[in-house]
Design a protein around this motif. Structure first.
Motif, PDB file in Angstrom:
ATOM      1  N   ALA A  72      29.263  69.379  47.321  1.00 37.85           N
ATOM      2  CA  ALA A  72      30.674  69.781  47.269  1.00 37.85           C
ATOM      3  C   ALA A  72      31.168  69.910  45.833  1.00 37.85           C
ATOM      4  CB  ALA A  72      31.526  68.773  48.043  1.00 37.85           C
ATOM      5  N   VAL A  73      30.789  68.983  44.982  1.00 36.53           N
ATOM      6  CA  VAL A  73      31.233  69.054  43.589  1.00 36.53           C
ATOM      7  C   VAL A  73      30.593  70.258  42.888  1.00 36.53           C
ATOM      8  CG1 VAL A  73      31.255  67.872  41.367  1.00 36.53           C
ATOM      9  CG2 VAL A  73      31.758  66.597  43.446  1.00 36.53           C
ATOM     10  N   LYS A  74      29.332  70.534  43.197  1.00 37.89           N
ATOM     11  CA  LYS A  74      28.692  71.722  42.612  1.00 37.89           C
ATOM     12  C   LYS A  74      29.354  72.998  43.119  1.00 37.89           C
ATOM     13  CE  LYS A  74      24.240  69.657  41.611  1.00 37.89           C
ATOM     14  NZ  LYS A  74      22.822  69.567  41.964  1.00 37.89           N
ATOM     15  N   ALA A  75      29.803  73.007  44.374  1.00 37.26           N
ATOM     16  CA  ALA A  75      30.540  74.156  44.902  1.00 37.26           C
ATOM     17  C   ALA A  75      31.862  74.321  44.152  1.00 37.26           C
ATOM     18  CB  ALA A  75      30.789  73.988  46.399  1.00 37.26           C
ATOM     19  N   LEU A  76      32.496  73.214  43.820  1.00 34.53           N
ATOM     20  CA  LEU A  76      33.727  73.263  43.032  1.00 34.53           C
ATOM     21  C   LEU A  76      33.454  73.833  41.644  1.00 34.53           C
ATOM     22  CD1 LEU A  76      36.751  72.592  42.897  1.00 34.53           C
ATOM     23  CD2 LEU A  76      36.105  70.289  42.144  1.00 34.53           C
ATOM     24  N   VAL A  77      32.361  73.405  41.022  1.00 38.23           N
ATOM     25  CA  VAL A  77      31.968  73.955  39.713  1.00 38.23           C
ATOM     26  C   VAL A  77      31.810  75.471  39.833  1.00 38.23           C
ATOM     27  CG1 VAL A  77      30.112  74.060  37.995  1.00 38.23           C
ATOM     28  CG2 VAL A  77      30.884  71.843  38.853  1.00 38.23           C
ATOM     29  N   ALA A  78      31.084  75.915  40.853  1.00 46.65           N
ATOM     30  CA  ALA A  78      30.867  77.353  41.045  1.00 46.65           C
ATOM     31  C   ALA A  78      32.195  78.091  41.199  1.00 46.65           C
ATOM     32  CB  ALA A  78      29.978  77.595  42.257  1.00 46.65           C
ATOM     33  N   ILE A  80      35.268  77.235  40.308  1.00 42.77           N
ATOM     34  CA  ILE A  80      36.089  77.232  39.094  1.00 42.77           C
ATOM     35  C   ILE A  80      35.513  78.183  38.056  1.00 42.77           C
ATOM     36  CG2 ILE A  80      36.954  75.826  37.186  1.00 42.77           C
ATOM     37  CD1 ILE A  80      37.065  73.456  39.164  1.00 42.77           C
ATOM     38  N   CYS A  81      34.192  78.197  37.904  1.00 41.89           N
ATOM     39  CA  CYS A  81      33.577  79.124  36.946  1.00 41.89           C
ATOM     40  C   CYS A  81      33.814  80.576  37.351  1.00 41.89           C
ATOM     41  CB  CYS A  81      32.089  78.841  36.793  1.00 41.89           C
ATOM     42  SG  CYS A  81      31.725  77.389  35.790  1.00 41.89           S
ATOM     43  N   TRP A  82      33.627  80.894  38.634  1.00 42.33           N
ATOM     44  CA  TRP A  82      33.885  82.259  39.087  1.00 42.33           C
ATOM     45  C   TRP A  82      35.342  82.652  38.855  1.00 42.33           C
ATOM     46  CZ3 TRP A  82      30.303  85.620  39.502  1.00 42.33           C
ATOM     47  CH2 TRP A  82      29.052  85.322  40.031  1.00 42.33           C
ATOM     48  N   PHE A  83      36.253  81.750  39.183  1.00 47.19           N
ATOM     49  CA  PHE A  83      37.674  82.039  38.973  1.00 47.19           C
ATOM     50  C   PHE A  83      37.968  82.188  37.484  1.00 47.19           C
ATOM     51  CE2 PHE A  83      42.190  80.749  38.590  1.00 47.19           C
ATOM     52  CZ  PHE A  83      42.747  81.775  39.352  1.00 47.19           C
ATOM     53  N   GLY A  84      37.360  81.328  36.668  1.00 41.49           N
ATOM     54  CA  GLY A  84      37.546  81.419  35.222  1.00 41.49           C
ATOM     55  C   GLY A  84      37.046  82.740  34.662  1.00 41.49           C
ATOM     56  N   ALA A  85      35.886  83.204  35.134  1.00 42.71           N
ATOM     57  CA  ALA A  85      35.353  84.491  34.684  1.00 42.71           C
ATOM     58  C   ALA A  85      36.295  85.625  35.101  1.00 42.71           C
ATOM     59  CB  ALA A  85      33.956  84.713  35.246  1.00 42.71           C
ATOM     60  N   PHE A  86      36.825  85.535  36.318  1.00 39.46           N
ATOM     61  CA  PHE A  86      37.769  86.548  36.796  1.00 39.46           C
ATOM     62  C   PHE A  86      39.039  86.566  35.947  1.00 39.46           C
ATOM     63  CE2 PHE A  86      41.444  87.602  39.497  1.00 39.46           C
ATOM     64  CZ  PHE A  86      41.132  88.934  39.781  1.00 39.46           C
ATOM     65  N   LYS A  87      39.581  85.383  35.656  1.00 43.45           N
ATOM     66  CA  LYS A  87      40.797  85.307  34.819  1.00 43.45           C
ATOM     67  C   LYS A  87      40.537  85.909  33.438  1.00 43.45           C
ATOM     68  CE  LYS A  87      44.212  83.028  35.349  1.00 43.45           C
ATOM     69  NZ  LYS A  87      45.575  83.348  35.699  1.00 43.45           N
ATOM     70  N   MET A  88      39.380  85.600  32.860  1.00 42.83           N
ATOM     71  CA  MET A  88      39.039  86.154  31.548  1.00 42.83           C
ATOM     72  C   MET A  88      38.896  87.674  31.630  1.00 42.83           C
ATOM     73  SD  MET A  88      36.352  83.206  30.336  1.00 42.83           S
ATOM     74  CE  MET A  88      35.769  84.048  28.876  1.00 42.83           C
ATOM     75  N   LEU A  89      38.274  88.165  32.699  1.00 41.71           N
ATOM     76  CA  LEU A  89      38.094  89.610  32.878  1.00 41.71           C
ATOM     77  C   LEU A  89      39.451  90.311  32.979  1.00 41.71           C
ATOM     78  CD1 LEU A  89      36.062  91.909  33.221  1.00 41.71           C
ATOM     79  CD2 LEU A  89      36.114  91.478  35.684  1.00 41.71           C
ATOM     80  N   CYS A  90      40.397  89.672  33.644  1.00 46.76           N
ATOM     81  CA  CYS A  90      41.743  90.249  33.773  1.00 46.76           C
ATOM     82  C   CYS A  90      42.456  90.355  32.428  1.00 46.76           C
ATOM     83  CB  CYS A  90      42.592  89.408  34.728  1.00 46.76           C
ATOM     84  SG  CYS A  90      42.074  89.542  36.448  1.00 46.76           S
ATOM     85  N   HIS A  91      42.019  89.549  31.454  1.00 45.72           N
ATOM     86  CA  HIS A  91      42.668  89.534  30.138  1.00 45.72           C
ATOM     87  C   HIS A  91      41.771  90.075  29.026  1.00 45.72           C
ATOM     88  CE1 HIS A  91      45.181  86.676  32.385  1.00 45.72           C
ATOM     89  NE2 HIS A  91      46.133  87.092  31.592  1.00 45.72           N
ATOM     90  N   TRP A 105      40.458  78.025  32.812  1.00 46.47           N
ATOM     91  CA  TRP A 105      39.709  77.735  34.038  1.00 46.47           C
ATOM     92  C   TRP A 105      38.212  77.698  33.767  1.00 46.47           C
ATOM     93  CZ3 TRP A 105      41.416  75.911  38.515  1.00 46.47           C
ATOM     94  CH2 TRP A 105      42.787  76.016  38.777  1.00 46.47           C
ATOM     95  N   ALA A 106      37.764  78.623  32.936  1.00 39.76           N
ATOM     96  CA  ALA A 106      36.335  78.657  32.599  1.00 39.76           C
ATOM     97  C   ALA A 106      35.928  77.381  31.869  1.00 39.76           C
ATOM     98  CB  ALA A 106      36.021  79.887  31.749  1.00 39.76           C
ATOM     99  N   VAL A 107      36.744  76.965  30.937  1.00 40.07           N
ATOM    100  CA  VAL A 107      36.457  75.717  30.207  1.00 40.07           C
ATOM    101  C   VAL A 107      36.406  74.549  31.192  1.00 40.07           C
ATOM    102  CG1 VAL A 107      37.397  74.062  28.538  1.00 40.07           C
ATOM    103  CG2 VAL A 107      37.346  76.499  27.977  1.00 40.07           C
ATOM    104  N   GLY A 108      37.348  74.500  32.115  1.00 41.08           N
ATOM    105  CA  GLY A 108      37.358  73.433  33.122  1.00 41.08           C
ATOM    106  C   GLY A 108      36.117  73.445  33.997  1.00 41.08           C
ATOM    107  N   GLY A 109      35.693  74.618  34.458  1.00 42.06           N
ATOM    108  CA  GLY A 109      34.498  74.726  35.289  1.00 42.06           C
ATOM    109  C   GLY A 109      33.239  74.335  34.543  1.00 42.06           C
ATOM    110  N   LEU A 110      33.131  74.788  33.301  1.00 40.42           N
ATOM    111  CA  LEU A 110      31.956  74.448  32.489  1.00 40.42           C
ATOM    112  C   LEU A 110      31.928  72.963  32.159  1.00 40.42           C
ATOM    113  CD1 LEU A 110      32.035  77.543  30.137  1.00 40.42           C
ATOM    114  CD2 LEU A 110      30.308  77.069  31.904  1.00 40.42           C
ATOM    115  N   ALA A 111      33.076  72.406  31.829  1.00 37.79           N
ATOM    116  CA  ALA A 111      33.134  70.967  31.522  1.00 37.79           C
ATOM    117  C   ALA A 111      32.761  70.146  32.747  1.00 37.79           C
ATOM    118  CB  ALA A 111      34.528  70.589  31.019  1.00 37.79           C
ATOM    119  N   LEU A 112      33.282  70.531  33.904  1.00 37.19           N
ATOM    120  CA  LEU A 112      32.932  69.823  35.136  1.00 37.19           C
ATOM    121  C   LEU A 112      31.437  69.974  35.429  1.00 37.19           C
ATOM    122  CD1 LEU A 112      33.793  68.151  37.584  1.00 37.19           C
ATOM    123  CD2 LEU A 112      34.354  70.309  38.750  1.00 37.19           C
TER     124      LEU A 112
END
Length: 167
Positions: A72-78, A80-91, A105-112
């Motif tokens: 479950a925690v690894k799914a959360l990492v995935a 957050i990273c996907w969402f972070g990549a999407f947010k970065m792509l939007c900007h 979000w990307a920093v949070g996913g990578l840190a987790l």
């Protein structure tokens, strides 16, 4: 086209993909992957008379709870990273301040992710449960690779982007 920004997005997405594949593998091949986790938690191949054996978790239900929690925690990492990549792509084509802020979000996913692999595989499995003792069950090379790769991507994307012509 801003190759540096696109590279940062791709690196975060790659970690998201890796975490996703880890989750999928752990679910798709639950029994064989669980057997490794159970073996580590049971500490069934410790040296004779080792004081570490008292740390073993020999209750099957708890083995499943721990293993499912790890998934479950690894799914959360995935996610957050996907969402972070999407947010970065939007900007990707915005001013540096906007793009730099989109990395949160990307920093949070990578840190987790780094924390998960460090705590799960190195601190808990290797040190606390003694996985380092038996090479055939040890995944230390992979754990170190996961940690180093994740922290390298985290450092790379955390670098402040300069103002430049985005396209």
């Amino acid at each position: 086209m801003d190759i540096v920004r696109l590279s940062k997005i791709a690196f975060v997405a790659a970690i998201g993909f890796f975490a996703s594949m880890t989750v999928w593998g752990n679910i798709d091949d639950y029994q064989s992957r669980f057997s490794l986790a159970r073996h580590v938690l049971f500490m069934e191949t410790m040296f004779p008379f080792s004081e570490m054996e008292r740390r073993a978790i020999e209750i099957p239900r708890w083995n499943h709870v721990i293993y499912i929690s790890i998934i479950a925690v690894k799914a959360l990492v995935a996610a957050i990273c996907w969402f972070g990549a999407f947010k970065m792509l939007c900007h990707v084509g915005t001013a540096k301040q906007n793009f730099n802020e989109s990395k949160q979000w990307a920093v949070g996913g990578l840190a987790l992710g780094f924390i998960v692999w460090l705590v799960e595989l190195i601190a808990a499995a290797r040190e606390f449960f003694g996985m380092r003792i038996h090479k055939s069950w040890s995944e230390m090379d992979l754990a170190i690779l996961f940690c180093v790769t994740t922290i390298a991507v985290l450092i790379f994307i955390s670098m402040v982007d300069e103002e430049r012509d985005p396209w």
